[in-house]
Design an enzyme around this catalytic site. Structure first.
Site, short mmCIF file in Angstrom:
data_model
loop_
_atom_site.label_atom_id
_atom_site.label_comp_id
_atom_site.label_asym_id
_atom_site.label_seq_id
_atom_site.Cartn_x
_atom_site.Cartn_y
_atom_site.Cartn_z
N LYS A 202 -13.88 -27.35 26.55
CA LYS A 202 -13.33 -28.53 25.89
C LYS A 202 -13.25 -28.36 24.37
CE LYS A 202 -14.13 -31.72 29.66
NZ LYS A 202 -14.93 -32.79 30.24
N ARG A 237 -19.79 -28.61 35.70
CA ARG A 237 -18.39 -28.47 36.16
C ARG A 237 -17.74 -27.43 35.27
NH1 ARG A 237 -13.51 -30.62 34.80
NH2 ARG A 237 -12.08 -31.12 36.51
N1 HH2 Z 1 -13.53 -33.32 32.85
C1 HH2 Z 1 -12.23 -33.18 33.15
C2 HH2 Z 1 -11.73 -33.63 34.37
N2 HH2 Z 1 -12.56 -34.19 35.28
N3 HH2 Z 1 -14.72 -34.87 35.91
C3 HH2 Z 1 -16.01 -35.01 35.65
N4 HH2 Z 1 -16.84 -35.56 36.54
N5 HH2 Z 1 -16.54 -34.61 34.46
C4 HH2 Z 1 -15.77 -34.04 33.50
O1 HH2 Z 1 -16.31 -33.69 32.43
C5 HH2 Z 1 -14.37 -33.87 33.74
C6 HH2 Z 1 -13.87 -34.31 35.01
C7 HH2 Z 1 -11.29 -32.57 32.14
O2 HH2 Z 1 -11.28 -31.18 32.26
P1 HH2 Z 1 -10.21 -30.32 33.06
O3 HH2 Z 1 -10.13 -30.75 34.48
O4 HH2 Z 1 -10.54 -28.92 32.83
O5 HH2 Z 1 -8.85 -30.60 32.33
P2 HH2 Z 1 -7.63 -31.56 32.62
O6 HH2 Z 1 -8.14 -32.95 32.63
O7 HH2 Z 1 -6.71 -31.31 31.47
O8 HH2 Z 1 -7.05 -31.19 33.93
#
Ligand code: HH2
Length: 378
Positions: A202, A237
């Site tokens: 992030k 995660r």
């Molecule tokens: N972060 C993201 C998405 N889902 N769920 C939980 N429980 N905790 C988190 O920190 C979290 C999450 C954002 O990250 P990512 O899926 O890598 O990116 P994007 O939202 O751009 O798909």
């Protein structure tokens, strides 16, 4: 928990798993590399992301969940904030719901309750489109904790069987907010729900390290996740499962060794005997009370087995034989002899303190006690 985004626009892996085959391969590889859960998402929730319609989300994720579920190789969570998408994903083979809106929608709570599946309750301030504009809290730790507990209570009341709490790194939070929540994890974990923590790749890692390319932030992610685990997070995660698995294996080895060496103290206090130590003839002839305190520092046994520890009965017997069967002029000598014999007899002792009291020492006037004391370290 492995991140598996089947989106064109996720901030670090957008478009990487285009096509069902590529996504399924990536999910299976994540299990193989050590992930317990593969978290399949069809909507980016990065700051400024455009919302995705549930139909489009379904089209993206359902074929992937069906194929992954059919392998039976591991658990699948669905990363969605739409109750109808969660319901279909569970029917397609998902086992857990991961909701970045913290189950605010009662329909989402019903879906989890009816399917009897655990859910992740995450904290987010506002909406992805605007959440990073100017986030404010009275006290970020208290505010996030109150939200999570409130949502957990509602979810349990509605029949969701179990929950993970997630403080939501980067979801409507400045760097200082994220870090305060990282430090507060011991507090968040104290409510009986396992805590999930997700800082993988992030933006704040970019700001801390200067790395502008999200896909190159795995080392920083590992650093934060090790800190989170040390503070009690039960699950992290991550994008880079293999890298994290290696880091956690090393951390486990370090911790296991620390436990080996973690020493404790056992104290025997006020061991009373009749001895004949002293420079005066009457002391040798009549004897007097001697009281001994012994404190032993040594690695406590890992098993509940007297064979693997220092038997304090044996220590007492040894002290008794020095005080009652031997005779010295000085309590210093007696103290020294007791210590040397304990160290000889019990090699596990790392540190030893021996104190000899002679409460009836032949002194004129009023006094409480006369003592000699020595400490050994090896
Ligand atoms: N972060 C993201 C998405 N889902 N769920 C939980 N429980 N905790 C988190 O920190 C979290 C999450 C954002 O990250 P990512 O899926 O890598 O990116 P994007 O939202 O751009 O798909």
């Amino acid at each position: 928990m492995a991140v598996l985004n089947v989106t064109p626009d996720s901030f670090s892996d957008g478009g990487v798993h285009a096509g069902v085959d590529a996504a399924v391969l990536a999910g299976r590889a994540a299990w193989e590399a050590g992930a317990m859960i593969v978290d399949v998402g069809g909507e980016s929730t990065r700051p400024g992301a455009t919302p995705v319609e549930p139909d489009e989300e379904r089209t993206r994720i359902l074929p992937v969940i069906e194929r992954l579920g059919a392998t039976g190789e591991g658990l699948i969570s669905v990363d969605t904030r739409h109750a109808e998408v969660a319901r279909d994903a569970l029917a397609a083979g998902a086992h857990v719901v991961n909701d970045v809106t913290g189950l605010r929608d009662p329909a989402m709570r019903s879906v989890c309750a009816e399917a009897g599946v655990p859910a992740v309750v995450m904290h987010m301030l506002g909406e992805p489109a605007t959440m990073q504009d100017d986030p404010h809290y009275d006290d970020v730790v208290l505010d996030v904790e109150a939200f999570l507990l409130n949502q957990a209570e509602a979810a349990l009341r509605d029949g969701v069987p179990s929950l993970l709490l997630d403080p939501g790194w980067g979801f409507g939070k400045r760097d200082a907010h994220n870090l305060a929540l990282l430090h507060a994890l011991p507090r968040l974990t104290a409510h009986g729900h396992p805590v999930l923590f997700g800082a993988s790749r992030k933006g704040s890692i970019g700001r801390f390290s200067g790395e502008e390319v999200a896909a190159k932030r795995d080392p920083g992610s590992i650093a934060l996740h090790l800190e989170a685990a040390r503070r009690g997070a039960a699950m992290v995660r991550v994008h880079d499962v293999a890298g994290h698995a290696q880091a956690f294996a090393v951390q486990d080895a370090v911790e296991a060794a620390r436990t080996d060496r973690a020493s404790g103290r056992v104290a025997l206090q006020g061991l009373r005997f009749h001895g004949r130590h002293g420079v005066f003839e009457a002391e040798t002839r009549d004897g007097a009370p001697f009281v001994v305190d012994v404190t032993l520092t040594f690695p406590f046994p890992k098993r509940d087995d007297v064979e693997r520890t220092i038997d304090y009965g044996a220590v007492q017997a040894l002290v008794r034989s020095e005080v009652e069967d031997e005779r010295y002029d000085l309590i210093e000598t007696l103290t020294e002899r007791i210590g040397v014999r304990i160290l000889e007899a019990f090699p596990r002792v790392e540190e030893l303190q021996v104190r000899v009291h002679k409460p009836e020492a032949p002194l004129p006037g009023v006094f409480d006690d006369v003592t000699a004391e020595r400490t050994w370290r090896r």
